[in-house]
Design a protein around this motif. Structure first.
Motif, PDB file in Angstrom:
ATOM      1  N   ALA A 199     -12.066 -12.112 108.057  1.00 55.33           N
ATOM      2  CA  ALA A 199     -11.227 -12.779 106.587  1.00 55.33           C
ATOM      3  C   ALA A 199     -12.325 -13.378 106.023  1.00 55.33           C
ATOM      4  O   ALA A 199     -12.718 -14.763 106.983  1.00 55.33           O
ATOM      5  N   GLU A 200     -12.830 -13.373 104.754  1.00 50.76           N
ATOM      6  CA  GLU A 200     -13.378 -14.520 104.334  1.00 50.76           C
ATOM      7  C   GLU A 200     -12.664 -14.472 102.566  1.00 50.76           C
ATOM      8  O   GLU A 200     -12.199 -14.289 102.348  1.00 50.76           O
ATOM      9  N   ILE A 201     -12.739 -16.677 102.930  1.00 53.66           N
ATOM     10  CA  ILE A 201     -11.756 -17.274 101.477  1.00 53.66           C
ATOM     11  C   ILE A 201     -12.482 -18.002 101.018  1.00 53.66           C
ATOM     12  O   ILE A 201     -13.514 -18.162 101.528  1.00 53.66           O
ATOM     13  N   GLU A 202     -12.778 -17.499  98.889  1.00 50.53           N
ATOM     14  CA  GLU A 202     -14.200 -18.436  99.058  1.00 50.53           C
ATOM     15  C   GLU A 202     -13.219 -19.049  97.520  1.00 50.53           C
ATOM     16  O   GLU A 202     -12.353 -18.185  97.060  1.00 50.53           O
ATOM     17  N   VAL A 203     -13.409 -19.906  97.060  1.00 53.55           N
ATOM     18  CA  VAL A 203     -13.018 -20.772  95.605  1.00 53.55           C
ATOM     19  C   VAL A 203     -14.721 -21.109  95.401  1.00 53.55           C
ATOM     20  O   VAL A 203     -15.154 -21.722  95.556  1.00 53.55           O
ATOM     21  N   ARG A 204     -14.657 -20.388  93.656  1.00 58.08           N
ATOM     22  CA  ARG A 204     -15.905 -21.085  92.917  1.00 58.08           C
ATOM     23  C   ARG A 204     -15.363 -21.504  91.947  1.00 58.08           C
ATOM     24  O   ARG A 204     -13.833 -20.616  91.489  1.00 58.08           O
ATOM     25  N   PRO A 205     -15.847 -22.144  90.908  1.00 57.50           N
ATOM     26  CA  PRO A 205     -15.664 -22.534  89.887  1.00 57.50           C
ATOM     27  C   PRO A 205     -15.495 -21.522  88.722  1.00 57.50           C
ATOM     28  O   PRO A 205     -16.099 -20.246  88.719  1.00 57.50           O
ATOM     29  N   GLY A 206     -14.449 -21.352  87.985  1.00 54.97           N
ATOM     30  CA  GLY A 206     -14.231 -20.672  87.185  1.00 54.97           C
ATOM     31  C   GLY A 206     -13.659 -20.502  85.062  1.00 54.97           C
ATOM     32  O   GLY A 206     -14.546 -21.650  85.115  1.00 54.97           O
ATOM     33  N   PRO A 207     -13.519 -19.789  84.936  1.00 57.91           N
ATOM     34  CA  PRO A 207     -13.158 -20.293  83.488  1.00 57.91           C
ATOM     35  C   PRO A 207     -12.744 -21.367  82.819  1.00 57.91           C
ATOM     36  O   PRO A 207     -11.136 -21.292  83.501  1.00 57.91           O
ATOM     37  N   GLY A 208     -12.338 -21.602  82.014  1.00 51.63           N
ATOM     38  CA  GLY A 208     -12.113 -23.177  81.829  1.00 51.63           C
ATOM     39  C   GLY A 208     -11.421 -23.927  82.122  1.00 51.63           C
ATOM     40  O   GLY A 208     -10.243 -24.348  82.558  1.00 51.63           O
ATOM     41  N   HIS A 218      -9.250 -11.265  93.698  1.00 48.70           N
ATOM     42  CA  HIS A 218      -9.807 -11.543  93.196  1.00 48.70           C
ATOM     43  C   HIS A 218      -8.577 -12.471  92.652  1.00 48.70           C
ATOM     44  O   HIS A 218      -7.871 -11.438  92.077  1.00 48.70           O
ATOM     45  N   ARG A 219      -8.784 -13.706  92.117  1.00 45.63           N
ATOM     46  CA  ARG A 219      -7.405 -14.434  91.252  1.00 45.63           C
ATOM     47  C   ARG A 219      -7.932 -15.107  90.659  1.00 45.63           C
ATOM     48  O   ARG A 219      -8.969 -15.926  91.050  1.00 45.63           O
ATOM     49  N   THR A 220      -7.404 -15.870  89.287  1.00 43.30           N
ATOM     50  CA  THR A 220      -8.290 -17.064  88.854  1.00 43.30           C
ATOM     51  C   THR A 220      -6.605 -17.859  88.934  1.00 43.30           C
ATOM     52  O   THR A 220      -5.848 -17.404  88.443  1.00 43.30           O
ATOM     53  N   VAL A 221      -6.737 -18.957  88.908  1.00 40.10           N
ATOM     54  CA  VAL A 221      -5.461 -19.860  88.482  1.00 40.10           C
ATOM     55  C   VAL A 221      -5.610 -21.484  88.283  1.00 40.10           C
ATOM     56  O   VAL A 221      -6.875 -21.524  88.026  1.00 40.10           O
ATOM     57  N   PRO A 222      -4.461 -21.773  87.572  1.00 36.73           N
ATOM     58  CA  PRO A 222      -5.594 -23.184  87.028  1.00 36.73           C
ATOM     59  C   PRO A 222      -4.964 -24.430  88.054  1.00 36.73           C
ATOM     60  O   PRO A 222      -3.808 -24.963  87.758  1.00 36.73           O
ATOM     61  N   LEU A 223      -5.795 -24.305  88.921  1.00 33.32           N
ATOM     62  CA  LEU A 223      -6.027 -24.898  89.583  1.00 33.32           C
ATOM     63  C   LEU A 223      -7.219 -25.552  90.246  1.00 33.32           C
ATOM     64  O   LEU A 223      -8.273 -24.789  89.792  1.00 33.32           O
ATOM     65  N   PRO A 224      -7.494 -26.662  90.335  1.00 34.37           N
ATOM     66  CA  PRO A 224      -8.735 -27.408  90.565  1.00 34.37           C
ATOM     67  C   PRO A 224      -9.718 -26.646  92.355  1.00 34.37           C
ATOM     68  O   PRO A 224      -8.791 -26.754  93.027  1.00 34.37           O
ATOM     69  N   LEU A 225     -10.737 -26.663  92.516  1.00 34.31           N
ATOM     70  CA  LEU A 225     -11.099 -26.192  93.306  1.00 34.31           C
ATOM     71  C   LEU A 225     -11.064 -26.992  94.361  1.00 34.31           C
ATOM     72  O   LEU A 225      -9.971 -26.307  95.284  1.00 34.31           O
ATOM     73  N   ASP A 226     -10.617 -28.455  95.164  1.00 33.51           N
ATOM     74  CA  ASP A 226      -9.873 -28.724  96.069  1.00 33.51           C
ATOM     75  C   ASP A 226      -8.613 -28.193  96.273  1.00 33.51           C
ATOM     76  O   ASP A 226      -8.052 -28.067  97.811  1.00 33.51           O
ATOM     77  N   GLU A 227      -7.808 -28.472  95.040  1.00 34.74           N
ATOM     78  CA  GLU A 227      -6.449 -27.770  95.288  1.00 34.74           C
ATOM     79  C   GLU A 227      -6.577 -26.876  96.206  1.00 34.74           C
ATOM     80  O   GLU A 227      -5.365 -26.295  96.858  1.00 34.74           O
TER      81      GLU A 227
END
Length: 146
Positions: free
Chosen positions: A94-103, A7-16
Motif C-alpha cells: 500500500a502507498e499513501i501520499e499527501v500533496r498540496p491540493g486546491p485552495g 483519491h480524496r481532497t480534504v480541508p486539512l493541512p498536509l501534516d495533519e
C-alpha cells in the motif's frame, strides 16, 4: 489480486492529513473487527513493523506490514509512505501520499495491491470492489477523526 486507487481532497493541512493516516493504531478504529499492534520502537520510520489482526476468534488472521518508504511532508512538500504486506494470508503493498491540493486543501492518494491466499483469481473483481469499499470508508473515517 486486487489493485485499487483512492483519491480524496480534504480541508486539512498536509501534516495533519499525514498524521491522521499514519497513526497505525487508529486504523483499528476505522476497519471493522481489526486491532493494530506496533512491534518496533516508535516513532514510525523505514523499517517500522506492525500487525493488523482482523476477524473474530478462530476466524482471525494477522496482516504483518513493514514501512519501506517513510517521507513525511514538510514545508508544503508532499509526503509518501509505502507499506509491504508480509503475511501468510495477505500480501502486497500500500502507498499513501499527501500533496498540496486546491485552495490550501490536501490531496490524498492511496494505492494498494492486495493478494489473498487461497482466493482463486476468478473472484479478483469482487475482491477489488470489496477492498476499495472497505479501505475507502477507512480512509474517509481516518481523515474525519482528529
Amino acid at each position: 489480486m486486487a489493485n485499487f486507487l483512492l483519491h480524496r481532497t480534504v480541508p486539512l493541512p498536509l501534516d495533519e492529513a499525514w498524521r491522521r493516516l499514519t497513526q497505525w493504531p487508529r486504523h483499528a478504529d476505522a476497519v471493522p473487527l481489526t486491532r493494530v499492534r506496533i512491534t518496533t520502537p516508535e516513532p514510525t520510520h523505514e523499517g517500522t513493523h506492525f500487525v493488523a489482526r482482523s476477524g473474530i476468534g478462530p476466524l482471525s488472521f494477522d496482516d504483518p506490514m513493514e514501512v519501506t518508504v517513510w517521507q513525511p511532508p514538510g514545508d508544503g512538500t508532499p509526503g509518501r509512505c509505502r507499506l509491504e504486506k508480509r503475511g501468510k494470508v495477505i500480501t502486497g503493498w500500500a502507498e499513501i501520499e499527501v500533496r498540496p491540493g486546491p485552495g490550501g486543501r490536501t490531496r490524498v492518494v492511496w494505492r494498494e495491491e492486495l493478494r489473498v491466499s487461497f482466493v482463486p483469481g476468478i473472484v479478483d473483481g469482487l475482491l477489488e470492489r470489496t477492498a476499495r469499499h472497505v479501505f475507502g470508508r477507512a480512509v474517509n473515517r481516518l481523515l474525519r477523526q482528529a
